[in-house]
Design an enzyme around this catalytic site. Structure first.
Site, PDB file in Angstrom:
ATOM      1  N   TYR A  58       0.834  -4.082  12.685  1.00 55.21           N
ATOM      2  CA  TYR A  58       0.537  -2.798  11.992  1.00 55.21           C
ATOM      3  C   TYR A  58       1.258  -1.956  12.614  1.00 55.21           C
ATOM      4  O   TYR A  58       1.810  -0.929  12.057  1.00 55.21           O
ATOM      5  CB  TYR A  58      -0.795  -2.117  11.730  1.00 55.21           C
ATOM      6  CG  TYR A  58      -1.675  -2.825  10.441  1.00 55.21           C
ATOM      7  CD1 TYR A  58      -1.745  -3.994  10.442  1.00 55.21           C
ATOM      8  CD2 TYR A  58      -1.775  -1.776   9.410  1.00 55.21           C
ATOM      9  CE1 TYR A  58      -2.128  -4.457   8.923  1.00 55.21           C
ATOM     10  CE2 TYR A  58      -2.783  -2.128   8.661  1.00 55.21           C
ATOM     11  CZ  TYR A  58      -2.387  -3.873   7.980  1.00 55.21           C
ATOM     12  OH  TYR A  58      -3.113  -4.631   7.178  1.00 55.21           O
ATOM     13  N   HIS A  83       0.299  -1.341   0.035  1.00 50.85           N
ATOM     14  CA  HIS A  83      -0.041   0.443   0.358  1.00 50.85           C
ATOM     15  C   HIS A  83       0.499   1.237  -0.046  1.00 50.85           C
ATOM     16  O   HIS A  83       0.552   2.237   0.313  1.00 50.85           O
ATOM     17  CB  HIS A  83      -1.052  -0.192   1.750  1.00 50.85           C
ATOM     18  CG  HIS A  83      -1.795  -0.933   1.434  1.00 50.85           C
ATOM     19  ND1 HIS A  83      -3.107  -0.995   0.807  1.00 50.85           N
ATOM     20  CD2 HIS A  83      -1.905  -2.175   1.723  1.00 50.85           C
ATOM     21  CE1 HIS A  83      -3.886  -2.334   0.619  1.00 50.85           C
ATOM     22  NE2 HIS A  83      -3.438  -3.259   1.308  1.00 50.85           N
ATOM     23  N   ASN A 119     -10.572  -3.054   1.915  1.00 49.79           N
ATOM     24  CA  ASN A 119      -9.775  -3.110   0.572  1.00 49.79           C
ATOM     25  C   ASN A 119     -11.116  -3.247  -0.026  1.00 49.79           C
ATOM     26  O   ASN A 119     -12.178  -2.757   0.068  1.00 49.79           O
ATOM     27  CB  ASN A 119      -9.366  -4.346   0.706  1.00 49.79           C
ATOM     28  CG  ASN A 119      -7.695  -4.105   1.401  1.00 49.79           C
ATOM     29  OD1 ASN A 119      -6.939  -3.406   1.661  1.00 49.79           O
ATOM     30  ND2 ASN A 119      -6.953  -5.949   1.076  1.00 49.79           N
TER      31      ASN A 119
HETATM   32 FE1  HDE Z   1      -2.643  -4.761   5.629  1.00 46.36          FE
HETATM   33  N1  HDE Z   1      -1.095  -4.127   6.260  1.00 46.36           N
HETATM   34  N2  HDE Z   1      -2.139  -6.586   6.270  1.00 46.36           N
HETATM   35  N3  HDE Z   1      -4.472  -5.715   4.810  1.00 46.36           N
HETATM   36  N4  HDE Z   1      -2.769  -3.040   4.894  1.00 46.36           N
HETATM   37  C1  HDE Z   1      -0.550  -2.827   5.836  1.00 46.36           C
HETATM   38  O1  HDE Z   1       0.772  -1.304   7.752  1.00 46.36           O
HETATM   39  C2  HDE Z   1      -0.843  -6.802   6.893  1.00 46.36           C
HETATM   40  C3  HDE Z   1      -4.554  -7.002   4.894  1.00 46.36           C
HETATM   41  C4  HDE Z   1      -4.013  -2.856   4.116  1.00 46.36           C
HETATM   42  O2  HDE Z   1      -3.363   3.011   4.238  1.00 46.36           O
HETATM   43  C5  HDE Z   1       0.754  -2.688   6.580  1.00 46.36           C
HETATM   44  O3  HDE Z   1       0.887   0.924   6.994  1.00 46.36           O
HETATM   45  C6  HDE Z   1      -0.543  -8.468   7.205  1.00 46.36           C
HETATM   46  C7  HDE Z   1      -5.287  -7.173   4.874  1.00 46.36           C
HETATM   47  C8  HDE Z   1      -4.137  -1.511   3.995  1.00 46.36           C
HETATM   48  O4  HDE Z   1      -1.628   3.879   5.466  1.00 46.36           O
HETATM   49  C9  HDE Z   1       1.681  -3.740   6.987  1.00 46.36           C
HETATM   50  C10 HDE Z   1      -1.562  -8.427   6.261  1.00 46.36           C
HETATM   51  C11 HDE Z   1      -6.492  -6.178   4.283  1.00 46.36           C
HETATM   52  C12 HDE Z   1      -3.346  -0.546   4.059  1.00 46.36           C
HETATM   53  C13 HDE Z   1       0.175  -4.852   6.247  1.00 46.36           C
HETATM   54  C14 HDE Z   1      -2.561  -7.764   5.872  1.00 46.36           C
HETATM   55  C15 HDE Z   1      -5.249  -5.405   4.273  1.00 46.36           C
HETATM   56  C16 HDE Z   1      -2.257  -1.825   4.368  1.00 46.36           C
HETATM   57  C17 HDE Z   1       2.133  -1.935   5.942  1.00 46.36           C
HETATM   58  C18 HDE Z   1      -1.992 -10.251   7.008  1.00 46.36           C
HETATM   59  C19 HDE Z   1      -7.897  -5.425   4.214  1.00 46.36           C
HETATM   60  C20 HDE Z   1      -2.777   0.686   4.450  1.00 46.36           C
HETATM   61  C21 HDE Z   1       1.725  -0.393   5.982  1.00 46.36           C
HETATM   62  C22 HDE Z   1      -2.202 -10.812   7.447  1.00 46.36           C
HETATM   63  C23 HDE Z   1      -9.183  -5.640   5.285  1.00 46.36           C
HETATM   64  C24 HDE Z   1      -3.145   1.415   4.729  1.00 46.36           C
HETATM   65  C25 HDE Z   1       0.629  -0.364   6.704  1.00 46.36           C
HETATM   66  C26 HDE Z   1      -3.020   2.760   4.449  1.00 46.36           C
HETATM   67  C27 HDE Z   1      -0.884  -1.313   5.555  1.00 46.36           C
HETATM   68  C28 HDE Z   1       0.418  -6.429   7.315  1.00 46.36           C
HETATM   69  C29 HDE Z   1      -3.482  -8.387   5.305  1.00 46.36           C
HETATM   70  C30 HDE Z   1      -5.730  -3.883   3.721  1.00 46.36           C
HETATM   71  C31 HDE Z   1       2.751  -4.455   6.821  1.00 46.36           C
HETATM   72  C32 HDE Z   1       0.182  -8.748   8.383  1.00 46.36           C
HETATM   73  C33 HDE Z   1      -6.231  -8.561   4.503  1.00 46.36           C
HETATM   74  C34 HDE Z   1      -5.799  -0.638   3.314  1.00 46.36           C
HETATM   75  O5  HDE Z   1       0.864  -3.701   8.456  1.00 46.36           O
END
Ligand code: HDE
Length: 706
Positions: free
Chosen positions: A381, A93, A166
Site C-alpha cells: 500500500y 479498487h 472488504n
Molecule cells: Fe488491497 N490493495 N491488496 N486488499 N485493497 C489496494 O492500494 C493488495 C487485499 C483493499 O479505497 C492497493 O491504494 C495486496 C485484501 C481495499 O483506496 C494495493 C494484497 C483486502 C483497497 C493493494 C491485497 C484488500 C485496496 C491498490 C494481497 C481486504 C482500496 C490501490 C497481499 C482486507 C483502498 C491502493 C481505497 C487497495 C494491494 C489484498 C482491501 C495495490 C498486495 C485481503 C479496500 O496496494
C-alpha cells in the site's frame, strides 16, 4: 484569490470596432459569443500564478483570423494543467466513493487496547470511509458482480489508523506473492482488453480453477454479497487477525467486523444487469442521496471477535489463514462502537481520489499478526501510494494528513509543504531547540512476539483445508440464496469459452456440495461431469452458521429504502398524499415516476413534479413499487412499453407491488390476473398501512421460488 467587485468577463464600457477586439472580452455578434447566466459572477478569475484573466473565451491571436500566439501564457498554462489532470488510477479498487463521518466508542476498552479511539464511552474520532469495487476501471458500472472495498481512515490523536477491509471476510489467496496473478487474471485480458469489470471470462476461471485455496472465496463472490443494494447495505470485514495490545503490553487477537444498521441487502442478478444500464452510478447516487437529500446518514456498528492463544490453538483452522473465517457461533461479536457517515467530500478528486489508505497505518494499541497476506499488504500500500500520488509527501494532503501533531526530520521531496525552521534536521543532535525525540514510554512499540525457525518458502500445513469452510458457507444459505449461487456459477462459467476450464472448475464443486455440483453441471448442459478434484485435506462437515446468510438475519424494515410510485394524471389526492406520508414516516424515500417528466395533475388539480420519466426508471431501481393510475391514465400506461416492463419486472423480481383498481388493467395487459400475497390493492388511504408493512419484508419470495 481576492474578490473583485466587478466579477469576471464584464464587457468594457467603451464601444469596440471589429478590429480592436484582441485585448478585450468578446461581444455577442463578434464571433466570441457566450451566454453567461445573469447571476453567475464570482471572484475575479486568475491564472495559477495569480495574474487576473481578461478573457476566458478566446486565445491570443495575431490578426482577426490569424494564428494563435505562443506568448498566450493564460492559454498555455490552462491546457498544461488540464493535460496533467489525471493521476494513475488504483491498480485495484479503482472505482470508489467516499464519505466523511465519525466513529463513536460505546464503552472503554482500555483493558484490551490502549488504542486512542477506544478509551472512553462516547468518544468520537473523525473518519473518512471509501467504498469501492475491485476489478473494474474508474469508469465502470457500480453493480458489477465484485467484492466491495470498505476502507476507513480513523484520524486519532495518536496518528491515523487505516482499517482497509472488504465486504467479504476471506480472500482468494493465502500468500501475497500470488496477488499480481489473481488481479491480472480477473481484470481485462491483456490481448483484447475486455471484459470490463467482470469475472465471467476464461482467464479468471482458469486461474481460480487451478487454485483450490480460492474455493471458499468463490462461494462468497458467487453469492448475493457481490451485488449489494448499495454501500449502505454492506457488511465490512478486516479479514486478517490483528492484535489489540493494552497499556500493560498484553495482547488479544481481534477480527474486525462492520455491521450496517439497515441490515445487509442485495439486488437480484437480473436487476443488477438492468441497473448497470439505467443508472451505472446507482451506488454512488444512493449514498449521495442518503446523506445530502434524505439527511439520513448511514451507520454501521463495529463488532470485535476477541480471542486468545488458547482459542487459537484449539480452533480447527489457522487464525493466520486469510481464506478462513472464525464463525460467530464460536467467537461472538462484541459491539464496541458505531460509524456514522454524515458528510460528502467537497471535491471528489481531492478527497476520494487522493485518499491513501495503508494497512501499515496502525496506532499504539493495534498490531499485526503474521498473516502472510497482511504482511505483504503492509509493503504494497505504501509503495502504491507513491506511484499514484507521486511524492512521499502525500501524507501532507489534507485528506491524508493526521489531525494530531506531526514532528520528525523527514524533509524535502516533491510538493513539500512543511517548512521546519532552524539547523537541526537529524537526531541525535546537540542543538537547542534540537527538535523531536522518540519516547520509549508512549511511542509505538511492536508486540514482542517470539520468532524462530528456518528461512524457507513454504505454505504451512495448517492452511491446507480448502473446501470445508466453502461447504459450510454454501450450506448456511437459505434455498433462495443457494439458487443464486448456482445461477451465478452457471452464468459465469457459461461465459468461459474454453471447455477444459469449465470442466476443471466443475471438478471442485463436488468437494463443496454434490447437489451444487449437479445443479451447475446441469445448468451448463454437462452430461458427464469430471471426476472430483483430489483435495489435499478431505473436507469435513462443519455446523451451518446463520451469520453467513443475508436473508436469515435480514432486518424487517423499509427504512432507508425507496418506493417507486408510477402515477398518472387524475390520481386520487388522498391516496397519493397518504402513500407519500406513509413512506416518509417509515424513513424511506418516495420517488414519483410519471409518463412525462413534467409530472402529473391529480384529480384535485394539484400538480406534482416527477422525479423520473417512465422510460428512465425501470422498477429495478426501487425496493418496492406502487402503480397509481386513474381510469383515464391507465390507458397511457398500457400503451407504454416501459410501463408494462415496469410492472412485469417488479413481479419477476419478487417486489412488493401495490396498485389502484384501474392499474389492474396494466397487469391484465401483461397477462397477470388476480393477486398474490405480495400484491396489494390500494382503494383508499386505509390500504396504505398494510402495504407498507409488507414492504418491510423487502421481497415476496414465494412468487419466484422453485
Ligand atoms: Fe488491497 N490493495 N491488496 N486488499 N485493497 C489496494 O492500494 C493488495 C487485499 C483493499 O479505497 C492497493 O491504494 C495486496 C485484501 C481495499 O483506496 C494495493 C494484497 C483486502 C483497497 C493493494 C491485497 C484488500 C485496496 C491498490 C494481497 C481486504 C482500496 C490501490 C497481499 C482486507 C483502498 C491502493 C481505497 C487497495 C494491494 C489484498 C482491501 C495495490 C498486495 C485481503 C479496500 O496496494
Amino acid at each position: 484569490m481576492t474578490d473583485h467587485p466587478e466579477g469576471h468577463n464584464r464587457p468594457t464600457s467603451d464601444s469596440t470596432s471589429g478590429n480592436d477586439m484582441i485585448d478585450r472580452p468578446a461581444r455577442i455578434g463578434q464571433g466570441g459569443e457566450t451566454h453567461q447566466p445573469p447571476d453567475a459572477a464570482g471572484p475575479r478569475m486568475t491564472t495559477a500564478h495569480g495574474v487576473p484573466v481578461s478573457d476566458n473565451q478566446n486565445t491570443l491571436r495575431g490578426g482577426n483570423r490569424g494564428p494563435a500566439l505562443l506568448e498566450d501564457f493564460a492559454f498555455r498554462e490552462k491546457i498544461f494543467h488540464f493535460d496533467h489532470e489525471r493521476i494513475p488510477e488504483r491498480v485495484v479498487h479503482a472505482r470508489g466513493y467516499a464519505a466523511h463521518g465519525f466513529f463513536e466508542c460505546y464503552e472503554s476498552l482500555s483493558d484490551i487496547t490502549r488504542a486512542e479511539p477506544f478509551q472512553k464511552a462516547g468518544q468520537r474520532t473523525p473518519t473518512f470511509t471509501r467504498f469501492s469495487t475491485v476489478v473494474g476501471n474508474k469508469g465502470s458500472a457500480d453493480l458489477a458482480r465484485d467484492v466491495r472495498g470498505f476502507a476507513t481512515k480513523f484520524y486519532t490523536q495518536e496518528g491515523n489508523w487505516d482499517l482497509v477491509g472488504n465486504n467479504i471476510p476471506v480472500f482468494f489467496i493465502q500468500d501475497p506473492i500470488k496477488f499480481p496473478d489473481i488481479v491480472h487474471a480477473a481484470k481485462q485480458e491483456p490481448d483484447r482488453a475486455f471484459p470490463q469489470a467482470q469475472s465471467a471470462h476464461d482467464n479468471f476461471w482458469d486461474f481460480i480453477s487451478l487454485m483450490p485455496e480460492s474455493m471458499h472465496m468463490v462461494m462468497w463472490i458467487m453469492s448475493d454479497r457481490t451485488i449489494p443494494r448499495g454501500f449502505r447495505f454492506i457488511e465490512g470485514f478486516g479479514v486478517h487477525t490483528f492484535r489489540l495490545v493494552n497499556a500493560e503490553g498484553q495482547s488479544t487477537y481481534c477480527k474486525f467486523h462492520w455491521r450496517p444498521k439497515l441490515g445487509a441487502q442485495s439486488v437480484l442478478w437480473d436487476e443488477a444487469l438492468t441497473i448497470n444500464g439505467a443508472d451505472p452510478d446507482f451506488h454512488r447516487r444512493d449514498l449521495w442521496d442518503a446523506i445530502t437529500l434524505a439527511n439520513d446518514p448511514p451507520e454501521w456498528e463495529l463488532g470485535l471477535q476477541l480471542f486468545d492463544d488458547d482459542f487459537a490453538d484449539s480452533f480447527a483452522f489457522d487464525i493466520l489463514d486469510p481464506t478462513k473465517i472464525i464463525p460467530e457461533e464460536e467467537v461472538p461479536l462484541r459491539m464496541v462502537g458505531r460509524l456514522v457517515l454524515d458528510r460528502m467530500p467537497d471535491n471528489f478528486f481531492n478527497e476520494t481520489e487522493q485518499v491513501a489508505f495503508c494497512t501499515q497505518n496502525v496506532v499504539p494499541g493495534i498490531d499485526f499478526t503474521n498473516d502472510p497476506l497482511l504482511q505483504g499488504r503492509n509493503f504494497s500500500y505504501l509503495d502504491t501510494q507513491l506511484k499514484r500520488l507521486g511524492s512521499p509527501n502525500f501524507t501532507q494532503l489534507p485528506i491524508n494528513a493526521p489531525r494530531c501533531p506531526v514532528h520528525n526530520f523527514m524533509q524535502d521531496g516533491h510538493m513539500q509543504h512543511r517548512g521546519p525552521k532552524g539547523r537541526a534536521n537529524y537526531e541525535p543532535n546537540s542543538w537547542s531547540p534540537g527538535g523531536p525525540r522518540a519516547d520509549a514510554e508512549t511511542g509505538y512499540r511492536s508486540f514482542p512476539e517470539e520468532i524462530s525457525g528456518p528461512k524457507r518458502r513454504i505454505r504451512p500445513e495448517s492452511f491446507a483445508d480448502h473446501y470445508s469452510q466453502a461447504r459450510q458457507f454454501y450450506r448456511s444459505q437459505t434455498p433462495i440464496e443457494q439458487d443464486h449461487i448456482a445461477g451465478a456459477l452457471v452464468f459465469e462459467l457459461s461465459r468461459v469459452e474454453t471447455e477444459s476450464i469449465r470442466l476443471r472448475m466443475l471438478s471442485h464443486l463436488p468437494n463443496i456440495d454434490p447437489d451444487l455440483a449437479a445443479r451447475v453441471a446441469d445448468g451448463l448442459g454437462v452430461d458427464e461431469p469430471p471426476e472430483p478434484a483430489i483435495p489435499v485435506v478431505d473436507p469435513v462437515d462443519l455446523p451451518p452458521s446463520d451469520a453467513l446468510s443475508i436473508l436469515k438475519k435480514q432486518k424487517i424494515t423499509f427504512r432507508g429504502r425507496k418506493l417507486g410510485i408510477l402515477a398518472t394524471d387524475g390520481v386520487d389526492d388522498a391516496l397519493l398524499d397518504s402513500l407519500v406520508a406513509g413512506v416518509l414516516a417509515e424513513g424511506a424515500i418516495p420517488a414519483l415516476i410519471a409518463p412525462r417528466i413534467s409530472g402529473i395533475v391529480t384529480a384535485g388539480g394539484v400538480r406534482h413534479k416527477a422525479m423520473f420519466q417512465t422510460e428512465a426508471a425501470p422498477s429495478a431501481l426501487f425496493d418496492a413499487v406502487a402503480i397509481l393510475a386513474s381510469d383515464a391514465g391507465v390507458r397511457q400506461l398500457t400503451a407504454l412499453h416501459a410501463a408494462r416492463c415496469f410492472a412485469s419486472d417488479a413481479l419477476a423480481h419478487a417486489k412488493m407491488v401495490a396498485m389502484t383498481q384501474p392499474a389492474t388493467e396494466l397487469f391484465a395487459c401483461i397477462g397477470i390476473e388476480g393477486r398474490d400475497a405480495g400484491m396489494f390493492l390500494l382503494e383508499g388511504a386505509a390500504d396504505v398501512a398494510p402495504f407498507l408493512k409488507a414492504c418491510a419484508e423487502l421481497r415476496y419470495w414465494p412468487r419466484i421460488e422453485g
